[in-house]
Design an enzyme around this catalytic site. Structure first.
Site, mmCIF file in Angstrom:
data_model
loop_
_atom_site.group_PDB
_atom_site.id
_atom_site.type_symbol
_atom_site.label_atom_id
_atom_site.label_comp_id
_atom_site.label_asym_id
_atom_site.label_seq_id
_atom_site.Cartn_x
_atom_site.Cartn_y
_atom_site.Cartn_z
ATOM 1 N N ASP A 75 1.263 -9.207 5.682
ATOM 2 C CA ASP A 75 0.240 -8.259 5.218
ATOM 3 C C ASP A 75 -0.171 -8.553 3.775
ATOM 4 O O ASP A 75 0.646 -9.018 2.973
ATOM 5 C CB ASP A 75 0.798 -6.834 5.336
ATOM 6 C CG ASP A 75 -0.301 -5.791 5.313
ATOM 7 O OD1 ASP A 75 -1.494 -6.152 5.367
ATOM 8 O OD2 ASP A 75 0.035 -4.588 5.231
ATOM 9 N N HIS A 129 -6.957 -15.018 4.025
ATOM 10 C CA HIS A 129 -6.355 -15.523 5.270
ATOM 11 C C HIS A 129 -6.116 -17.032 5.164
ATOM 12 O O HIS A 129 -5.108 -17.548 5.620
ATOM 13 C CB HIS A 129 -7.249 -15.219 6.472
ATOM 14 C CG HIS A 129 -7.433 -13.748 6.716
ATOM 15 N ND1 HIS A 129 -6.394 -12.855 6.631
ATOM 16 C CD2 HIS A 129 -8.531 -13.005 7.024
ATOM 17 C CE1 HIS A 129 -6.847 -11.638 6.882
ATOM 18 N NE2 HIS A 129 -8.141 -11.696 7.113
ATOM 19 N N LEU A 176 13.639 -24.860 15.228
ATOM 20 C CA LEU A 176 13.165 -23.478 15.090
ATOM 21 C C LEU A 176 12.120 -23.120 16.155
ATOM 22 O O LEU A 176 11.194 -23.883 16.405
ATOM 23 C CB LEU A 176 12.529 -23.327 13.693
ATOM 24 C CG LEU A 176 11.825 -22.003 13.399
ATOM 25 C CD1 LEU A 176 12.834 -20.864 13.253
ATOM 26 C CD2 LEU A 176 10.976 -22.120 12.117
HETATM 27 C C1 FPP Z 1 -2.963 -9.021 7.155
HETATM 28 O O1 FPP Z 1 -3.620 -9.005 5.910
HETATM 29 C C2 FPP Z 1 -3.267 -10.241 7.843
HETATM 30 C C3 FPP Z 1 -3.868 -10.336 9.082
HETATM 31 C C4 FPP Z 1 -4.246 -9.172 9.900
HETATM 32 C C5 FPP Z 1 -4.203 -11.621 9.665
HETATM 33 C C6 FPP Z 1 -3.140 -12.631 9.484
HETATM 34 C C7 FPP Z 1 -3.710 -13.924 9.830
HETATM 35 C C8 FPP Z 1 -3.299 -15.058 9.305
HETATM 36 C C9 FPP Z 1 -2.198 -15.165 8.342
HETATM 37 C C10 FPP Z 1 -3.969 -16.319 9.654
HETATM 38 C C11 FPP Z 1 -3.987 -16.665 11.114
HETATM 39 C C12 FPP Z 1 -2.695 -17.064 11.650
HETATM 40 C C13 FPP Z 1 -2.288 -18.308 11.813
HETATM 41 C C14 FPP Z 1 -0.954 -18.587 12.393
HETATM 42 C C15 FPP Z 1 -3.109 -19.415 11.379
HETATM 43 P P1 FPP Z 1 -4.803 -7.981 5.704
HETATM 44 O O2 FPP Z 1 -6.094 -8.672 5.966
HETATM 45 O O3 FPP Z 1 -4.555 -6.764 6.530
HETATM 46 O O4 FPP Z 1 -4.654 -7.670 4.176
HETATM 47 P P2 FPP Z 1 -5.009 -6.283 3.455
HETATM 48 O O5 FPP Z 1 -4.068 -5.259 4.016
HETATM 49 O O6 FPP Z 1 -4.747 -6.581 2.019
HETATM 50 O O7 FPP Z 1 -6.444 -6.003 3.755
#
Ligand code: FPP
Length: 241
Positions: free
Chosen positions: A15, A32, A126
């Protein structure tokens, strides 16, 4: 530190990408994109410590509610992440897996995912589990549907519905329950992640935003985890009177 305090399975809610980007005056999608470095850190660290399963919450069943452009960016990031990293993951003997309603992923990312899962299927290092279009409630519902069909077809008796038989209908039955669940960014919620599996997990909530997450934060989380007294509903060792 003795190896019995190394979690067999660590699950992470990555997050804070959006907040990380905003703080830098960037777009959410840049957050991201920056997440990839932290994923490398986590994969390397788990390999070094001998962790068997690392599950990353990459996209939830609720994340479709985000703006269409962000959703398609995350989906294309999934493809490019796999293409960029598959050789390295394979070299490290990482076995890529996925949990979630994968059939609803767009065809391109789905094909890249399937190919990477197949290519690494005989690796013995892993287990890297990507939770994609994953929801803990959806997983329980999907298991219940499978069980209902088996009961209807006479292959399972209602008495045969037990915690064990239910567990064996989850997306990845061979995955042990997470010993440690980490959610970055200071938010302290489970957000529909591994609801069934996390019944006795230890939770750690570091303040760091996911793109800044590094091996140091994993060392800190491990220290906290190692000091916890896991009782699984029983008593602590030696506490019997
Ligand atoms: C949370 O941060 C993150 C997500 C909902 C998306 C996570 C996606 C990735 C890390 C990339 C895709 C995955 C791979 C394996 C390539 P947020 O956007 O909710 O952050 P915020 O709470 O600060 O808005």
């Amino acid at each position: 530190m003795s190896s019995d305090r190394i979690p067999r399975h660590i699950a992470i809610v990555m997050d804070g990408n959006g907040r990380w980007a905003r703080k830098k005056g960037l777009r959410r999608i840049d957050g991201h994109r920056a997440a990839e470095k932290s994923i490398h850190e986590a994969v390397e660290w788990c390999g070094e410590k001998g962790v068997q399963f690392l599950t990353l919450f990459a996209f939830s069943t609720e994340n479709w509610k985000r703006p269409r452009t962000e959703v398609s960016f995350i989906m294309s990031l999934l493809s490019s992440f796999i293409r960029r990293n598959i050789d390295d993951l394979d070299r490290r003997s990482v076995k890529l897996r996925a949990i979630g309603r994968l059939e609803a992923l767009p065809p391109g990312p789905r094909a890249d995912l399937d190919a990477a899962i197949e290519r690494t299927s005989r690796n013995t290092g892993l287990n890297l589990v990507l939770a994609l279009n994953y929801g803990g409630r959806a997983e329980i519902v999907d298991a219940a549907r499978r069980i209902a069909v088996e009961v209807l077809e006479g292959r399972l008796a209602p008495d045969g519905i037990t915690e064990e038989s239910f567990s064996s209908r989850m997306y990845l039955p061979e995955m042990p329950p997470p010993d440690l669940v980490i959610r970055t960014s200071g938010e302290q919620r489970i957000s529909n992640f591994l609801l069934w599996e996390s019944a006795y997990s230890e939770f750690v909530f570091p303040e760091v935003l996911w793109p800044d997450f590094s091996k140091t934060h994993l060392d800190e989380a491990l220290a906290v985890y190692s000091a916890r007294d896991r009782r699984f509903g029983g008593l602590a060792d030696g506490e019997d009177s």
